[in-house]
Motif scaffolding. Structure first.
Motif, short mmCIF file in Angstrom:
data_model
loop_
_atom_site.label_atom_id
_atom_site.label_comp_id
_atom_site.label_asym_id
_atom_site.label_seq_id
_atom_site.Cartn_x
_atom_site.Cartn_y
_atom_site.Cartn_z
N GLY A 1 -1.92 13.57 -3.80
CA GLY A 1 -1.16 12.91 -4.38
C GLY A 1 -1.76 11.29 -4.80
N GLY A 2 -2.58 11.02 -4.08
CA GLY A 2 -3.12 9.70 -4.39
C GLY A 2 -2.69 8.36 -3.80
N ASP A 3 -2.98 7.20 -4.09
CA ASP A 3 -2.42 6.11 -3.40
C ASP A 3 -2.63 4.89 -4.45
OD1 ASP A 3 -5.02 6.30 -1.13
OD2 ASP A 3 -5.05 4.98 -2.85
N VAL A 4 -1.80 3.96 -4.27
CA VAL A 4 -1.77 2.62 -5.02
C VAL A 4 -1.68 1.49 -4.15
CG1 VAL A 4 -0.47 1.43 -6.87
CG2 VAL A 4 -0.33 3.90 -6.65
N THR A 5 -2.58 0.57 -4.58
CA THR A 5 -2.49 -0.74 -4.00
C THR A 5 -1.90 -1.68 -4.78
OG1 THR A 5 -4.60 -0.28 -2.46
CG2 THR A 5 -3.95 -2.60 -2.82
N SER A 6 -1.16 -2.39 -4.51
CA SER A 6 -0.27 -3.27 -5.41
C SER A 6 -0.19 -4.80 -4.72
CB SER A 6 1.14 -2.70 -5.35
OG SER A 6 1.94 -3.72 -6.21
N PHE A 7 -0.51 -5.60 -5.79
CA PHE A 7 -0.36 -7.00 -5.46
C PHE A 7 0.52 -7.95 -6.52
CE2 PHE A 7 -1.77 -11.61 -5.25
CZ PHE A 7 -1.73 -11.61 -3.71
N GLY A 8 1.63 -8.45 -6.05
CA GLY A 8 2.43 -9.11 -7.15
C GLY A 8 3.36 -10.20 -6.77
N LEU A 9 4.46 -10.60 -7.73
CA LEU A 9 5.03 -11.79 -7.37
C LEU A 9 6.44 -11.42 -7.87
CD1 LEU A 9 5.03 -14.97 -6.48
CD2 LEU A 9 5.15 -15.38 -8.91
N ASP A 10 7.66 -11.42 -6.88
CA ASP A 10 9.00 -10.97 -7.09
C ASP A 10 9.68 -12.25 -7.13
OD1 ASP A 10 8.21 -8.50 -7.20
OD2 ASP A 10 9.17 -7.91 -5.26
N PHE B 1 0.79 -1.31 0.16
CA PHE B 1 0.07 -0.01 0.03
C PHE B 1 0.89 1.10 0.02
CE2 PHE B 1 -1.96 -3.43 2.27
CZ PHE B 1 -3.33 -3.60 1.59
N SER B 2 0.86 1.89 -1.10
CA SER B 2 1.69 3.30 -1.19
C SER B 2 1.20 4.39 -1.33
CB SER B 2 3.02 2.99 -2.25
OG SER B 2 2.06 2.82 -3.58
N VAL C 1 6.81 -8.61 -11.34
CA VAL C 1 5.47 -8.11 -11.89
C VAL C 1 4.45 -7.80 -10.82
CG1 VAL C 1 5.86 -9.27 -14.06
CG2 VAL C 1 4.55 -10.52 -12.62
N ASN C 2 3.48 -7.01 -11.07
CA ASN C 2 2.28 -6.83 -10.01
C ASN C 2 1.24 -6.09 -10.85
OD1 ASN C 2 3.56 -4.01 -9.92
ND2 ASN C 2 5.07 -5.00 -9.10
N SER C 3 0.19 -6.17 -10.08
CA SER C 3 -1.14 -5.55 -10.54
C SER C 3 -1.24 -4.47 -9.56
CB SER C 3 -2.26 -6.47 -10.37
OG SER C 3 -3.45 -5.76 -10.65
N ASN C 4 -1.48 -3.36 -10.03
CA ASN C 4 -1.59 -1.91 -9.45
C ASN C 4 -2.68 -1.08 -9.56
OD1 ASN C 4 1.39 -1.79 -8.68
ND2 ASN C 4 1.26 -2.19 -10.71
N THR C 5 -3.71 -1.01 -8.45
CA THR C 5 -4.72 -0.17 -8.49
C THR C 5 -4.60 1.35 -7.96
OG1 THR C 5 -6.24 -2.13 -8.35
CG2 THR C 5 -7.28 0.02 -7.80
N SER C 6 -4.58 2.15 -8.79
CA SER C 6 -4.46 3.74 -8.54
C SER C 6 -5.75 4.31 -8.11
CB SER C 6 -3.35 4.23 -9.59
OG SER C 6 -2.47 3.53 -10.13
N LYS C 7 -5.68 5.11 -7.26
CA LYS C 7 -6.62 6.06 -6.93
C LYS C 7 -6.17 7.52 -6.65
CE LYS C 7 -9.85 2.46 -4.92
NZ LYS C 7 -10.37 2.15 -4.05
N ARG C 8 -6.68 8.31 -7.35
CA ARG C 8 -6.39 9.93 -7.31
C ARG C 8 -7.81 10.74 -7.32
NH1 ARG C 8 -1.71 13.09 -10.23
NH2 ARG C 8 -1.07 14.68 -8.51
#
Lengths: 185, 180
Positions: A89-98, A69-70, A118-125
């Motif tokens: 600024g907004g925020d981003v929720t990311s779910f991924g695999l490194d 959560f960034s 790689v990851n999936s990112n949901t951005s909200k602003r």
């Protein structure tokens, strides 16, 4: 908050089951730090936190499912010194695999590694439609193990997120965290 | 030994990861820039029932530097003051168009894109439209984004009496991403 707890529990469950199947060592951890946008004039520095697991597939190779959560910092928009307003600024929720490659096991009390993911990112602003987009991660880290089960970790990760319509946002993430290890050494 | 063989079977994701990386790296070299474009008050032209002004980003150094690698218009915002010298309440609307030859309110309403509606100014007062206010009432972002991509567009403010309701200190804030 419920969503965060549910996703975190799912992540830990996934890591545990995967590790049990692989029959190897695994860890779960939490981290927090700075989210620094690179070449982005419309947002400021922000913060992030998250949880991750690490499943060791080989002594030098592991995979890390992660949930992050960034936030971006707000930015004052000025014209000749006059404040026109503050852009959230907004925020981003990311779910991924490194994928993590390095000195990840053995008797050394210090682990060095590189990672790519790689990851999936949901951005909200504010005033911009939400979007869920692909992201890539590239980074490196160091982990100190004062005991057999605890690790203290510092890492730097470039996190690039594509944007709907083209282009992307690149961020430098500097984090520190704690890991707890399960399984055989 | 058996365990190593079992573990190697879990390396299936590596080719997949490399494929995704190879196909998706276009946005790794991208940045986001902001242009703050001020329209001089003397460049806001007045005619019956409306004010008109041109926005030309193509003269801006940042635009010149990145226009050939433009990826996306991420945001367009506007701030200004609406000044009402009438003794009664006034309302205003802001339209945008690629056509800078529109001369009457009927043609503007028919062919331009409405982006701000219901701007209400009390008698002998002014309304300061800042970023927060703008984002609250703004509409038709997609159409505005398409216009801004060209770098040039015209703004029209429809007011009840253009000699007594003025638009001042108009600023356009454009956020765009481009490859570097």
């Amino acid at each position: 908050m419920k969503r965060i707890i549910c996703l975190s529990m799912m992540l830990f469950f996934l890591v545990g089951v995967s590790s049990a199947c692989a029959g190897g060592k695994f860890s779960v951890g939490a981290f927090a730090g700075l989210n620094m946008p690179l070449v982005q004039e419309d947002v400021g520095n922000g913060t992030l936190y998250g949880v991750k697991g690490r499943i060791l597939l080989l002594p030098f190779l592991g995979v890390e499912p992660n949930l992050v959560f960034s936030k971006y910092g707000d930015k004052d928009i000025k014209n000749d010194g006059e404040l026109l307003g503050t852009r959230k600024g907004g925020d981003v929720t990311s779910f991924g695999l490194d994928a993590v490659v390095g000195t990840l096991s053995g008797f050394s009390s210090t682990h060095f590694y590189g990672l790519v993911g790689v990851n999936s990112n949901t951005s909200k602003r504010d005033a911009v439609p939400d979007q869920t987009r692909l992201g890539l991660a590239l980074g490196a880290g160091i982990e100190f193990l004062p005991s057999d089960v605890f690790g203290i970790e510092v890492r730097a990760r470039i996190h690039a997120i594509s944007l709907e319509g083209g282009g992307g946002r690149n961020n430098l993430e500097i984090t520190g965290g704690l890991n707890y290890y399960f399984g055989p050494m | 030994m058996n365990r190593i063989i079992l573990n190697y079977r879990h390396l299936w994701f590596l080719p997949l990861l490399l494929l995704v990386l190879a196909s998706g790296c276009w946005f790794l070299l991208s940045g986001t820039w902001v242009i703050i474009y001020a329209v001089a008050d003397e460049d806001i032209h007045q005619s019956t029932g409306l004010h008109k002004f041109d926005v030309n980003l193509t003269d801006e150094d940042v635009w010149k530097d990145h226009k050939d690698n433009l990826d996306n218009i991420e945001d367009v915002a506007m701030t200004f003051n609406l000044v009402n010298e009438m003794g009664t309440e006034a309302t205003g609307r802001i339209y945008v168009s690629s056509d800078n030859s529109l001369t009457d309110t009927t043609a503007i309403k028919a062919s331009a894109t409405l982006i701000l509606d219901g701007l209400t100014v009390p008698a002998n007062d002014s309304l300061k439209v800042d970023l927060a206010f703008y984002y609250d009432v703004f509409q038709n972002f997609e159409a505005l984004r398409d216009l801004v991509k060209t770098g040039v567009f015209t703004g029209y403010a429809i007011v009840p009496n253009s000699t007594q309701v003025h638009i001042r200190h108009f600023i356009v804030v454009v956020t765009f991403s481009a490859s570097v």
